[in-house]
Design a protein around this motif. Structure first.
Motif: not given
Length: 75
Positions: A16-24, A29-34
């Motif tokens: 969470l600290l490295l990527f941030g909540r928005g990025k995760i 969402g991209e994984v679900a779309g794939g």
């Protein structure tokens, strides 16, 4: 070695600290779309084996012809 609940918590906080909540959330969402696109592609691929074998005995297509065929399927 099996990580316990504290290990999992530390890994989650570090991510969470490295990527941030928005990025995760956007990555999820991209994984679900794939996954949805993959399932849609699998559902559309209902070509009978006999038809595939019959088409394979025809004259081979060039790369440009194959690209044109793919583009026409997408439209």
């Amino acid at each position: 070695m099996n990580p316990g609940p504290w290990g999992i918590l530390i890994i989650a906080v570090a991510a969470l600290l490295l990527f941030g909540r928005g990025k995760i959330s956007s990555m999820m969402g991209e994984v679900a779309g794939g996954i949805k696109a993959f399932r849609k592609g699998m559902a559309e691929d209902d070509t009978p084996v006999a038809e595939i074998e019959r088409n394979s005995t025809a004259e081979p297509t060039t790369v440009d012809q194959a690209k044109d065929i793919d583009r026409s399927k997408d439209a």
